[in-house]
Design an enzyme around this catalytic site. Structure first.
Site, mmCIF file in Angstrom:
data_model
loop_
_atom_site.group_PDB
_atom_site.id
_atom_site.type_symbol
_atom_site.label_atom_id
_atom_site.label_comp_id
_atom_site.label_asym_id
_atom_site.label_seq_id
_atom_site.Cartn_x
_atom_site.Cartn_y
_atom_site.Cartn_z
ATOM 1 C CB ALA A 6 -0.846 -0.260 1.117
ATOM 2 C CB SER A 8 0.260 6.819 1.635
ATOM 3 O OG SER A 8 1.539 7.376 1.992
ATOM 4 N N GLY A 9 2.043 7.464 -1.093
ATOM 5 C CA GLY A 9 2.613 8.636 -1.715
ATOM 6 C C GLY A 9 3.720 9.288 -0.798
ATOM 7 N N GLY A 10 3.921 8.800 0.258
ATOM 8 C CA GLY A 10 4.900 9.209 1.314
ATOM 9 C C GLY A 10 5.972 8.548 1.542
ATOM 10 C CB VAL A 11 9.254 9.158 2.890
ATOM 11 C CG1 VAL A 11 9.001 9.726 4.339
ATOM 12 C CG2 VAL A 11 10.729 8.503 2.919
ATOM 13 C CB SER A 13 3.868 3.776 1.962
ATOM 14 O OG SER A 13 3.526 5.029 1.281
ATOM 15 C CG LEU A 32 -5.257 2.098 -0.570
ATOM 16 C CD1 LEU A 32 -5.521 1.766 0.861
ATOM 17 C CD2 LEU A 32 -5.780 0.919 -1.371
ATOM 18 C CB CYS A 101 -8.649 4.383 8.228
ATOM 19 S SG CYS A 101 -7.842 4.168 6.338
ATOM 20 N N GLY A 125 3.360 1.223 5.558
ATOM 21 C CA GLY A 125 4.622 2.082 6.125
ATOM 22 C C GLY A 125 4.328 2.274 7.607
ATOM 23 C CB CYS A 198 -5.993 11.759 6.001
ATOM 24 S SG CYS A 198 -7.195 10.749 5.651
#
Length: 364
Positions: A6, A8-11, A13, A32, A101, A125, A198
């Site tokens: 998965a 998320s677009g962050g460092v 993960s 997601l 979540c 992550g 979020c």
């Protein structure tokens, strides 16, 4: 193993996915899409789920060299997390949307779909550790980095879900994760962390709730029922809150007041002293156990909110409720939050706080 990462677009993960690939697993990245409007869930370092995030996740997957897909779970997220959040505040409770979540989306909807597609596990992550025991069970433990530990919001995971989960960052501190991302050439190496909550990108929770629930004015009273002020809606308060009460009349002793109780039915918010916040016992429902349900009374530690301190408790399971007594009175225990039980670093399980017993009421 075939692993769904998965992303998320962050460092965090991104590095988790890279570690799974480096370990030799057959890894596929998935982002997601949780927002109905992909522009609406980020403001600076807050929020998530924007088009920018999906692009960052895709670029990271390209650098790692793994396939990448986007799964649209916006409707599931809205129903199970956003609507739950709003309805809980409407009922005078304080929910934890990250925990919900994990329970309803990441380790339910996503894991179910992953297993149906013949993946063996889902990797995220999160900062937590999974420890395999000699008898083949899996235990959830706190992360090595206490400042980043996310075991509290993962305390809803069952043994079956842990059997198909990987948390590759659990034994790493955050600074090492960013350094690793830089070495790997990931563009998200210096990307700011997102912050709770979020789906409230500007961080204005009362404003968000006003939009969804409208204003319902009522009274702010003390423990004896004396009116001290007025409010625009009980959803703007949480137990233990000190700031933003807007009470014109100061307390007789000059000390700050705190929210003790929230009653949406008669629209009252009760406030009192720090001493009146003290709680000796709580009752929680909807228990979820990371392993077998406890068969006897437990003398363990409990965490009552995300990033909160551990406190010593005695806990016992009675039917579908968990009774928790504190060795020393605890403060600002909010119904709707989770009580997560720990044996050392191991997570035993969690339950949702329903009611509390206040020390002051017992001596009144």
């Amino acid at each position: 193993m075939r692993v769904l990462a998965a992303m998320s677009g962050g460092v965090d993960s991104a590095v988790a996915a890279a570690r799974m690939a480096e370990a030799g697993h057959d890894v596929v990245g998935v982002h997601l899409a949780l927002s109905r409007n992909p522009q609406s869930y980020r403001s600076g370092a807050r929020g998530c789920c924007t088009i920018e995030d999906s692009r960052d996740a895709r670029r990271a997957a390209d650098v790692i060299g793994i396939p990448f897909y986007i799964w649209d779970l916006a409707e599931r997220f809205h129903a199970d997390v956003v609507e739950d959040f709003v309805s809980e505040y409407a009922a005078g409770r304080t929910p934890n949307p990250c925990l919900r979540c994990n329970e309803k989306v990441k380790f339910s909807a996503v894991l179910e779909r992953a297993l149906a597609l013949d993946f063996d596990a889902v990797a995220t992550g999160h900062y937590a550790r999974i420890v395999d025991t000699p008898d083949g069970a899996r235990e959830l433990h706190r992360a090595v980095d206490p400042a980043k530990d996310q075991s509290y919001v993962l305390g809803v995971l069952t043994q079956q879900q842990l059997a198909h989960a990987f948390f590759p960052l659990g034994d790493t501190v955050k600074t090492e994760v960013r350094a690793e991302a830089e070495r790997l050439g990931l563009s998200v190496a210096a990307k700011p962390d997102s912050h709770d909550i979020c789906f409230i990108a500007d961080g204005n929770t009362p404003g968000f709730l006003d939009q969804h629930l409208g204003q319902a004015p009522g009274d702010i009273v003390d423990a004896q029922g004396n009116k001290l002020g007025e409010h625009k809606g009980t959803h703007g308060f949480t137990v233990g809150q000190r700031k933003g009460l807007r009470i014109g009349t100061p307390a007789a002793d000059g000390k700050p007041r705190f929210v003790l109780d929230i009653s949406p039915v008669d629209r009252t918010v009760t406030v009192g002293s720090r001493e009146e916040l003290a709680v000796s016992h709580l009752t929680a429902s909807k228990p979820r156990w990371c392993g077998p349900a406890p068969a006897s009374e437990l003398h363990v530690k409990a965490q009552l909110r995300a990033h909160g301190e551990e406190v010593a408790v005695t806990a016992r399971l009675e039917g579908d409720q968990v009774q928790v007594s504190f060795d020393e009175p605890a403060s600002a225990v909010a119904p709707g939050q989770a009580v997560v039980l720990y044996d050392g670093t191991r997570v035993i399980g969690s339950a949702t706080i329903d009611t509390v017993s206040r020390v002051a009421a017992q001596h009144a």
